[in-house]
Write a protein that holds these residues in place. Sequence first.
Motif, PDB file in Angstrom:
ATOM      1  N   VAL A 210     -33.733  25.101 -12.277  1.00  0.00           N
ATOM      2  CA  VAL A 210     -34.854  25.909 -11.685  1.00  0.00           C
ATOM      3  C   VAL A 210     -35.753  25.071 -10.759  1.00  0.00           C
ATOM      4  CG1 VAL A 210     -36.791  27.229 -12.211  1.00  0.00           C
ATOM      5  CG2 VAL A 210     -34.569  27.397 -13.674  1.00  0.00           C
ATOM      6  N   GLY A 211     -35.748  25.925  -9.599  1.00  0.00           N
ATOM      7  CA  GLY A 211     -36.528  25.047  -8.499  1.00  0.00           C
ATOM      8  C   GLY A 211     -36.028  23.871  -7.901  1.00  0.00           C
ATOM      9  N   VAL A 212     -34.862  23.854  -7.642  1.00  0.00           N
ATOM     10  CA  VAL A 212     -34.521  22.390  -7.417  1.00  0.00           C
ATOM     11  C   VAL A 212     -34.944  22.056  -6.058  1.00  0.00           C
ATOM     12  CG1 VAL A 212     -32.236  21.191  -7.009  1.00  0.00           C
ATOM     13  CG2 VAL A 212     -32.359  22.864  -8.786  1.00  0.00           C
ATOM     14  N   LEU A 213     -35.342  20.972  -5.851  1.00  0.00           N
ATOM     15  CA  LEU A 213     -35.808  20.408  -4.552  1.00  0.00           C
ATOM     16  C   LEU A 213     -35.027  19.050  -4.284  1.00  0.00           C
ATOM     17  CD1 LEU A 213     -38.187  20.114  -2.394  1.00  0.00           C
ATOM     18  CD2 LEU A 213     -39.477  18.714  -4.048  1.00  0.00           C
ATOM     19  N   SER A 214     -34.479  19.210  -2.937  1.00  0.00           N
ATOM     20  CA  SER A 214     -33.587  17.885  -2.874  1.00  0.00           C
ATOM     21  C   SER A 214     -34.666  16.658  -2.295  1.00  0.00           C
ATOM     22  CB  SER A 214     -32.557  18.198  -1.640  1.00  0.00           C
ATOM     23  OG  SER A 214     -33.230  18.605  -0.484  1.00  0.00           O
ATOM     24  N   LYS A 215     -33.921  15.384  -2.187  1.00  0.00           N
ATOM     25  CA  LYS A 215     -34.747  14.493  -1.985  1.00  0.00           C
ATOM     26  C   LYS A 215     -35.202  14.430  -0.563  1.00  0.00           C
ATOM     27  CE  LYS A 215     -34.350   9.441  -1.771  1.00  0.00           C
ATOM     28  NZ  LYS A 215     -33.670   8.225  -1.676  1.00  0.00           N
ATOM     29  N   GLU A 216     -34.141  14.939   0.179  1.00  0.00           N
ATOM     30  CA  GLU A 216     -34.725  15.189   1.913  1.00  0.00           C
ATOM     31  C   GLU A 216     -35.829  15.937   2.131  1.00  0.00           C
ATOM     32  OE1 GLU A 216     -31.209  15.164   0.790  1.00  0.00           O
ATOM     33  OE2 GLU A 216     -31.032  12.994   1.276  1.00  0.00           O
ATOM     34  N   ASP A 217     -35.756  17.085   1.172  1.00  0.00           N
ATOM     35  CA  ASP A 217     -36.762  18.178   1.308  1.00  0.00           C
ATOM     36  C   ASP A 217     -38.060  17.804   0.888  1.00  0.00           C
ATOM     37  OD1 ASP A 217     -35.416  20.077   2.828  1.00  0.00           O
ATOM     38  OD2 ASP A 217     -34.474  20.966   1.002  1.00  0.00           O
ATOM     39  N   ALA A 218     -37.897  16.909  -0.185  1.00  0.00           N
ATOM     40  CA  ALA A 218     -38.969  16.456  -0.685  1.00  0.00           C
ATOM     41  C   ALA A 218     -39.871  15.609   0.200  1.00  0.00           C
ATOM     42  CB  ALA A 218     -38.813  15.517  -2.267  1.00  0.00           C
TER      43      ALA A 218
ATOM     44  N   ASP B 101     -47.831  21.398  20.576  1.00  0.00           N
ATOM     45  CA  ASP B 101     -46.370  21.683  20.316  1.00  0.00           C
ATOM     46  C   ASP B 101     -46.660  21.392  18.703  1.00  0.00           C
ATOM     47  OD1 ASP B 101     -45.194  22.595  22.487  1.00  0.00           O
ATOM     48  OD2 ASP B 101     -44.751  20.726  23.345  1.00  0.00           O
ATOM     49  N   THR B 102     -45.653  22.419  18.180  1.00  0.00           N
ATOM     50  CA  THR B 102     -45.760  22.059  16.504  1.00  0.00           C
ATOM     51  C   THR B 102     -44.650  20.904  16.426  1.00  0.00           C
ATOM     52  OG1 THR B 102     -45.079  23.129  14.609  1.00  0.00           O
ATOM     53  CG2 THR B 102     -43.873  23.949  16.431  1.00  0.00           C
ATOM     54  N   VAL B 103     -44.832  20.131  15.142  1.00  0.00           N
ATOM     55  CA  VAL B 103     -43.771  19.354  14.676  1.00  0.00           C
ATOM     56  C   VAL B 103     -43.207  19.842  13.387  1.00  0.00           C
ATOM     57  CG1 VAL B 103     -45.170  17.141  15.696  1.00  0.00           C
ATOM     58  CG2 VAL B 103     -45.684  17.839  13.362  1.00  0.00           C
ATOM     59  N   TYR B 104     -43.328  21.124  13.146  1.00  0.00           N
ATOM     60  CA  TYR B 104     -42.407  21.873  12.120  1.00  0.00           C
ATOM     61  C   TYR B 104     -41.218  21.353  12.146  1.00  0.00           C
ATOM     62  CZ  TYR B 104     -40.568  25.484   9.261  1.00  0.00           C
ATOM     63  OH  TYR B 104     -39.999  26.073   8.294  1.00  0.00           O
ATOM     64  N   SER B 105     -40.565  21.660  13.195  1.00  0.00           N
ATOM     65  CA  SER B 105     -39.171  21.443  13.076  1.00  0.00           C
ATOM     66  C   SER B 105     -38.746  19.896  12.661  1.00  0.00           C
ATOM     67  CB  SER B 105     -38.560  21.648  14.591  1.00  0.00           C
ATOM     68  OG  SER B 105     -39.314  20.938  15.540  1.00  0.00           O
ATOM     69  N   ILE B 106     -39.641  18.889  12.864  1.00  0.00           N
ATOM     70  CA  ILE B 106     -39.316  17.449  12.505  1.00  0.00           C
ATOM     71  C   ILE B 106     -39.888  17.157  11.051  1.00  0.00           C
ATOM     72  CG2 ILE B 106     -39.531  15.321  13.233  1.00  0.00           C
ATOM     73  CD1 ILE B 106     -40.537  16.316  15.811  1.00  0.00           C
ATOM     74  N   LYS B 108     -41.322  19.395   7.781  1.00  0.00           N
ATOM     75  CA  LYS B 108     -41.605  20.678   7.209  1.00  0.00           C
ATOM     76  C   LYS B 108     -43.053  20.902   6.754  1.00  0.00           C
ATOM     77  CE  LYS B 108     -36.962  22.001   6.228  1.00  0.00           C
ATOM     78  NZ  LYS B 108     -36.005  21.580   5.120  1.00  0.00           N
ATOM     79  N   THR B 109     -43.655  19.604   6.373  1.00  0.00           N
ATOM     80  CA  THR B 109     -44.919  19.572   5.817  1.00  0.00           C
ATOM     81  C   THR B 109     -45.819  20.223   6.827  1.00  0.00           C
ATOM     82  OG1 THR B 109     -46.498  18.286   4.762  1.00  0.00           O
ATOM     83  CG2 THR B 109     -45.473  17.187   6.136  1.00  0.00           C
ATOM     84  N   ALA B 110     -45.465  19.963   7.997  1.00  0.00           N
ATOM     85  CA  ALA B 110     -46.414  20.117   9.140  1.00  0.00           C
ATOM     86  C   ALA B 110     -46.754  21.896   9.098  1.00  0.00           C
ATOM     87  CB  ALA B 110     -45.974  19.870  10.339  1.00  0.00           C
ATOM     88  N   GLU B 111     -45.975  22.563   8.546  1.00  0.00           N
ATOM     89  CA  GLU B 111     -46.314  24.167   8.468  1.00  0.00           C
ATOM     90  C   GLU B 111     -47.866  24.425   7.942  1.00  0.00           C
ATOM     91  OE1 GLU B 111     -43.899  26.629   6.149  1.00  0.00           O
ATOM     92  OE2 GLU B 111     -45.045  28.338   6.784  1.00  0.00           O
ATOM     93  N   PHE B 112     -48.107  23.929   6.769  1.00  0.00           N
ATOM     94  CA  PHE B 112     -49.240  24.309   6.171  1.00  0.00           C
ATOM     95  C   PHE B 112     -50.271  23.376   7.016  1.00  0.00           C
ATOM     96  CE2 PHE B 112     -49.409  26.520   2.076  1.00  0.00           C
ATOM     97  CZ  PHE B 112     -48.072  27.400   2.366  1.00  0.00           C
TER      98      PHE B 112
END
Lengths: 373, 158, 354
Positions: A210-218, B101-106, B108-112
């Motif tokens: 549940v709620g899996v987060l990959s390393k890259e996304d982390a 420019d946003t760095v969101y594409s680089i 994702k934490t930049a969104e918030f």
Amino acid sequence: METTTVQSNFKSEEYFINMGPQHPATHGVLRLVLTIDGEIIKKVDPDLGYIHRSIEKMCERDSYQQIVHLTDRMDYLSSNINNEAVCLAVENALQLEVPDRVKVIRTIIGELTRISSHCLWWGVMGMDVGALTTYFYGFRDRELINDIMEETCGARLTMNYNVPGGLMFDIHPNFVSRVKKFVAHFKTKIPEYDRLLTNNVIFQKRTKGVGVLSKEDAISFGASGPVGRASGYSCDVRKYHPYSALDRVTFNEALQTEGDTFARYKVRIQEFWESLSIIEQLIDNIPEGEHRVPTNAVIKLPKGEYYQKVETARGELGVYIISTGTKNPYRLKFRSPGFSNLSLLNHIAVGGKIGDLVATMATLDLVIPDIDR
Amino acid sequence: MTNEALQNNITKWFPDAEAAGLTFSEEESQFLNIDISPNNLIELMSKLKSNEDTSFDYLFCLSGVDWGEELGVVYHLESTLHRHQLVVKVRTPDRENPTLDTVYSIWKTAEFHEREVFDFFGITFTGHPNMKRLFLTDEWQGYPLRKDYEDEINMILK
Amino acid sequence: MKYGLSIITTIHDWLYSVMPEWLAGLVEMILIALVYLGIFSIAGLFLVLMERRVAAWFQLRVGPNRVGFQGLLQTMADALKLLSKELTGTEKADKFLYNLAPYFVIVTSLMALAVIPFTKEFHAFDINIGILFLIAISSIGVIGILLGGWSSNNKYALIGAMRSGVQTISYELSVGLSLLTMILLTGTLQLSEIIEVQKSGWLIVQGHIPAIIAFMIFMISGTAETNRAPFDMVEAESELGAGFHTEYSGMKFAYFFLAEFINMFIIAAIATTVFFGGWLSPFGITESIPWLGVLWFLIKTLLLVFLMMWFRWTFPRLRVDQLLTLEWKYLLPINLVNIVLMALLVWGNLIIKF
């Protein structure tokens, strides 16, 4: 939520519910606007600011000693570690070398804080998945730490024990023996936690996958602390940028690779053991010495920029100070772990059920004042 | 990678450092600081992330700063592979309608984090998927963390 | 119950002597209904107290112990408080259904009590389709929950109500089938006769393996029927606030609350009757004193109630899809096989009888 954007991408079989700002699972005044199709989550849109106090703006008018007190009110469950972060930043800026005694005590208190925070998390985690009894077990053990803190720091929640230059006062004479007693006691309780919750089949079914987060996304989402480490992303600040006495202890970084809710759970349980081991290594050899080096009554940091990161119970807390040489910071930014961890909630909760969202949120271990600084 | 090596590497990416507004500094900071003009921000950031030698994949702090004359954003970067750190600063003199420019594409934490900066400093990030107030209400007037912000009711000065 | 019985017979005779027969019958029914209502609204309150004390015991707490001796009057005081509270509700609620829902729930659970034999004489309504009646009545309660959730005009309540519908319809099957397994053994649906059969050994002993399986399935699905943890999808306070009764307050809320506890009592009472010999004493030790049957019945029932409380305060909650998986993929097939097993048992006369 403005209605215009809402209606444009709204399908008729979907509907909104407001989870929060008053909701048992959001642990405070977080509001999540959920787009739901039946039970399945389509979108999670956090709405923040219900207890925003603009601590960063307040810091710009306060002296550095005062700022330490404000940090208690951010992540109130790791208040000691927050205090430590600001103190370390100020001490680094002043090139102030604090005595060994201070470093060791800070580390012990920090780890005790981490255990107490995780105890509360464990209780609440169980409660969120429906096992109400865990809450009281967690609080039973947390209470012992609170008692120790009360004796030494004079407070149970917002400690204010650290000051730039050291500690506000020396440890209580009972501190060492009580901590030792606690460590021995708590070692018998973690297996009890496992028996009650970790090994429960229902609990595992609720959390595995549940709620899996990959390393890259982390990494990309800036996850830190147990959330990042559960995805196999080695991000323990205590390992990579050791502060206080953490460079003289050996401990394993709690790592899991699955990245799901159960992995995040296991990381925190593992951290109980690691924190206990750190405390055990230090508690017998607290060096003698001063508990504080004198600083000026008005601390003026030299012109420049200072960054200090520490590992709170929730992850990486950063303190970024821009000083122009006056007695107040020109700009002070807190990089709070909860804020980044919250930002990935939408990513991992979509597609799950409402129950999954609650379980996932429980393991993100959000403390709302930490997000709404 | 050491700070000198980083500096050498990055200099090579921008043959015309002058035009890109690229300056390095290590004074008054524990990190290597890079200043870049807003136009070259995305180019620099993507390279910092994708280049194997730098591979800054972790944006650990994104702060808006009001420097008085200029508004800007400070990016604190770290590589989880090489464990080196870097600070990138970008400034815009436009206080009326600051845009970056946003760095969101680089990252994702930049969104918030960018929404937070927009909320408190009023810097709009072009290309951001969800550019609206995060903490404050939509009707809020002004940007509280700017130095010239005044609110006689909510702000207690001294 | 000799003495008690004589009072009842006296009243019965007296009524029939002063009134025409139809009126006397009506008055008698109303009297019995009032007595039952009185007994069980009080008994329900004590079940609430029991749950709170049991929960406190599990959770390292003391529990209510201030009002009355050991907190015995605590839930009475709570009920009085709820009585005096304002009845709030949502503005756009469907007023008629909204007000009807709690009565649906409480009336059905009280109705089911009528057929339960507390002892040989303490048995209000001994019909020959007792078990069928129980199953039928206990499944009406869900209509009340659906009505309540639908009419309160609250999304949380609606989700809770829908979950409840799904859950009750599914688990109804298992409750029915596990009882059906036992009926193969007794050959009757009448509850008093089911108990008669058990004079030569409780059914859980008579039917040994399939009976034990049936008992376990019955307890699981019975817990699900009453919407209690670990199957409390309907309320799921950490997910839905308070589920279907989010918008109810005061006495209407108390009805839902009381109904939950009476339902729990009913499930335990059915299990006692069908598996553990009802009011029969173990090995017939107090057979010569018939009124002790009530005591035996209550002891057995409360032990099962305690078991359900133990579930509640130990287990985490299932997710809604896991709940359905458990029923349709595990309990139902096991149950069907179990019925065949029991039929073979009865056919081959492999029953253990004393």
